[in-house]
Design a protein around this motif. Sequence first.
Motif, PDB file in Angstrom:
ATOM      1  N   MET A   1      66.993   4.411   9.781  1.00  0.00           N
ATOM      2  CA  MET A   1      67.052   5.831  10.231  1.00  0.00           C
ATOM      3  C   MET A   1      65.031   6.231  11.054  1.00  0.00           C
ATOM      4  N   ASN A   2      65.048   6.463  12.090  1.00  0.00           N
ATOM      5  CA  ASN A   2      63.437   6.391  11.926  1.00  0.00           C
ATOM      6  C   ASN A   2      63.129   8.089  12.448  1.00  0.00           C
ATOM      7  N   ASP A   3      62.329   9.320  12.392  1.00  0.00           N
ATOM      8  CA  ASP A   3      62.048   9.811  12.844  1.00  0.00           C
ATOM      9  C   ASP A   3      62.709  10.910  14.119  1.00  0.00           C
ATOM     10  N   LYS A   4      62.549   9.669  14.961  1.00  0.00           N
ATOM     11  CA  LYS A   4      63.552  10.093  16.595  1.00  0.00           C
ATOM     12  C   LYS A   4      64.845  10.452  16.175  1.00  0.00           C
ATOM     13  N   THR A   5      65.282   9.941  15.231  1.00  0.00           N
ATOM     14  CA  THR A   5      67.043   9.841  15.540  1.00  0.00           C
ATOM     15  C   THR A   5      68.227  10.386  14.447  1.00  0.00           C
ATOM     16  N   LYS A   6      66.269  10.959  13.931  1.00  0.00           N
ATOM     17  CA  LYS A   6      67.286  12.292  12.170  1.00  0.00           C
ATOM     18  C   LYS A   6      68.320  12.849  12.629  1.00  0.00           C
ATOM     19  N   ARG A   7      69.849  12.720  12.196  1.00  0.00           N
ATOM     20  CA  ARG A   7      70.746  13.292  12.180  1.00  0.00           C
ATOM     21  C   ARG A   7      71.215  14.251  11.171  1.00  0.00           C
ATOM     22  N   TYR A   8      72.152  15.496  11.643  1.00  0.00           N
ATOM     23  CA  TYR A   8      72.969  15.466   9.786  1.00  0.00           C
ATOM     24  C   TYR A   8      74.097  14.698  10.655  1.00  0.00           C
ATOM     25  N   ASN A   9      74.694  14.416   9.306  1.00  0.00           N
ATOM     26  CA  ASN A   9      76.150  13.793   8.962  1.00  0.00           C
ATOM     27  C   ASN A   9      77.388  15.558   9.389  1.00  0.00           C
ATOM     28  N   LEU A  10      77.605  15.246  10.635  1.00  0.00           N
ATOM     29  CA  LEU A  10      78.501  16.103   9.895  1.00  0.00           C
ATOM     30  C   LEU A  10      79.691  16.427   9.089  1.00  0.00           C
ATOM     31  N   SER A  11      80.260  15.572   8.394  1.00  0.00           N
ATOM     32  CA  SER A  11      81.142  15.024   7.428  1.00  0.00           C
ATOM     33  C   SER A  11      80.675  15.613   5.963  1.00  0.00           C
ATOM     34  N   ASP A  12      79.419  15.603   6.008  1.00  0.00           N
ATOM     35  CA  ASP A  12      78.391  16.291   4.094  1.00  0.00           C
ATOM     36  C   ASP A  12      78.888  17.254   4.324  1.00  0.00           C
ATOM     37  N   SER A  13      79.988  17.326   3.146  1.00  0.00           N
ATOM     38  CA  SER A  13      80.002  18.511   2.807  1.00  0.00           C
ATOM     39  C   SER A  13      79.250  19.446   2.127  1.00  0.00           C
ATOM     40  N   PRO A  34      72.735  18.555  14.937  1.00  0.00           N
ATOM     41  CA  PRO A  34      73.730  19.984  14.262  1.00  0.00           C
ATOM     42  C   PRO A  34      72.376  20.933  13.557  1.00  0.00           C
ATOM     43  N   ARG A  35      72.954  22.024  12.920  1.00  0.00           N
ATOM     44  CA  ARG A  35      71.700  22.913  12.117  1.00  0.00           C
ATOM     45  C   ARG A  35      72.282  22.725  11.211  1.00  0.00           C
ATOM     46  N   ALA A  36      71.373  23.438   9.714  1.00  0.00           N
ATOM     47  CA  ALA A  36      71.850  23.506   9.385  1.00  0.00           C
ATOM     48  C   ALA A  36      71.490  24.593   7.685  1.00  0.00           C
ATOM     49  N   ARG A  37      71.740  25.081   7.207  1.00  0.00           N
ATOM     50  CA  ARG A  37      70.861  26.681   6.532  1.00  0.00           C
ATOM     51  C   ARG A  37      70.138  25.965   5.643  1.00  0.00           C
ATOM     52  N   MET A  38      68.903  26.461   5.021  1.00  0.00           N
ATOM     53  CA  MET A  38      68.575  26.085   3.778  1.00  0.00           C
ATOM     54  C   MET A  38      68.825  26.936   2.778  1.00  0.00           C
ATOM     55  N   SER A  39      67.859  26.631   1.661  1.00  0.00           N
ATOM     56  CA  SER A  39      68.679  27.697   0.474  1.00  0.00           C
ATOM     57  C   SER A  39      67.925  28.843   0.747  1.00  0.00           C
ATOM     58  N   CYS A  40      67.321  29.111   1.240  1.00  0.00           N
ATOM     59  CA  CYS A  40      67.018  30.381   1.397  1.00  0.00           C
ATOM     60  C   CYS A  40      67.510  31.235   2.663  1.00  0.00           C
ATOM     61  N   GLY A  41      68.111  30.585   3.475  1.00  0.00           N
ATOM     62  CA  GLY A  41      68.796  31.262   4.371  1.00  0.00           C
ATOM     63  C   GLY A  41      68.295  30.702   5.876  1.00  0.00           C
ATOM     64  N   HIS A  42      67.604  30.516   6.283  1.00  0.00           N
ATOM     65  CA  HIS A  42      67.129  29.948   7.330  1.00  0.00           C
ATOM     66  C   HIS A  42      66.935  28.962   7.994  1.00  0.00           C
ATOM     67  N   VAL A  43      67.384  28.373   8.840  1.00  0.00           N
ATOM     68  CA  VAL A  43      67.604  27.152   9.575  1.00  0.00           C
ATOM     69  C   VAL A  43      66.928  26.030  10.324  1.00  0.00           C
ATOM     70  N   VAL A  44      67.546  25.264  10.213  1.00  0.00           N
ATOM     71  CA  VAL A  44      66.548  23.995  10.510  1.00  0.00           C
ATOM     72  C   VAL A  44      66.922  22.592  10.774  1.00  0.00           C
ATOM     73  N   THR A  45      66.615  21.537  11.272  1.00  0.00           N
ATOM     74  CA  THR A  45      67.309  20.605  11.264  1.00  0.00           C
ATOM     75  C   THR A  45      66.849  19.976  10.859  1.00  0.00           C
ATOM     76  N   PRO A  46      66.572  18.207  10.728  1.00  0.00           N
ATOM     77  CA  PRO A  46      66.145  17.137  10.094  1.00  0.00           C
ATOM     78  C   PRO A  46      64.833  16.707  10.604  1.00  0.00           C
ATOM     79  N   MET A  47      64.421  17.417  11.841  1.00  0.00           N
ATOM     80  CA  MET A  47      62.640  17.035  12.605  1.00  0.00           C
ATOM     81  C   MET A  47      62.038  17.604  12.443  1.00  0.00           C
TER      82      MET A  47
END
Length: 291
Positions: A1-13, A34-47
């Motif tokens: 995996m490189n930084d250009k292809t970082k994607r969350y796996n939607l099956s990660d519960s 896909p977008r995900a929420r950090m512990s503080c509540g703000h939204v990120v992508t891996p990159m």
Amino acid sequence: MNDKTKRYNLSDSTIRFVDEEDQFDFLCEGFGSPRARMSCGHVVTPMSLTKWCEELLKQGKSRFVCGQFGCNAEWPYQEVCKMALLTPEEMKNFETTMAQNAAAQDSNAKFCPGCMTPVTRGSSSNLYVCCQVCSAKTGRSFGFCWQCLREWKGQQPRSDRCENDDCHNSALKTLRECPEVQIELSGGIKGCSSVRACPTCGSLLQHTGNGCKDVLCPRCKMEFCFCCLKSADECMTDDFDICGIAPRQTSIPTWNGHTIPHRIEGLFHLHRRLFRFRSIGMETDSYVEYE
């Protein structure tokens, strides 16, 4: 995996996915994940998270803070690794930079090799340091060596080394093995260790052999004589160049964090020194910091 292809796996519960905008895509790069929420509540992508944390490291930070308006939440390093999908190479680079930045900010704090949490040393005479975070997580006392930053091996307390292979103080090794340098003064040439530890904060400084024997530590702002290791004022004499050669240092001074002002009192002393420098063809600040 490189930084250009970082994607969350939607099956990660274990990740909280959301259908919201990436709040850390400051350059509107539109990272395809896909977008995900950090512990503080703000939204990120891996990159976007990776890029934000890299920016914090470039700024000299050793901890990862959200930084969104009104949010000063600190993300644990484990959360950053997971949510940024850091590769082993990225983790190595992050941890190296974090340790360097932490050391620059606080000489009494280092990162635990088990959890990368900053830990403060309790005693300067004991290399064994207990990490409370790892101890609570593992259910047993977890200690590491302040010198080699590996899990502790052997009996403790000890002030010289642990039982890990090649555990040694690299700064002391440098002071012990560095070559001599010849410093030319009006009264002749003097030879002394080319690398000295600042008597106040312990930073290693290397003399080039050119110019004045008085140096200014860029870290604590202490001005001292490279030959005798006394403060510049304490070393000043009528003949100016008369001082002894301190032996090679066998310990590293510990700094309390306070900045020490120049100890030159009065314009008379300052003008006398500057005149003396110029009359014998010397330059000031004739040193470089030793890395």
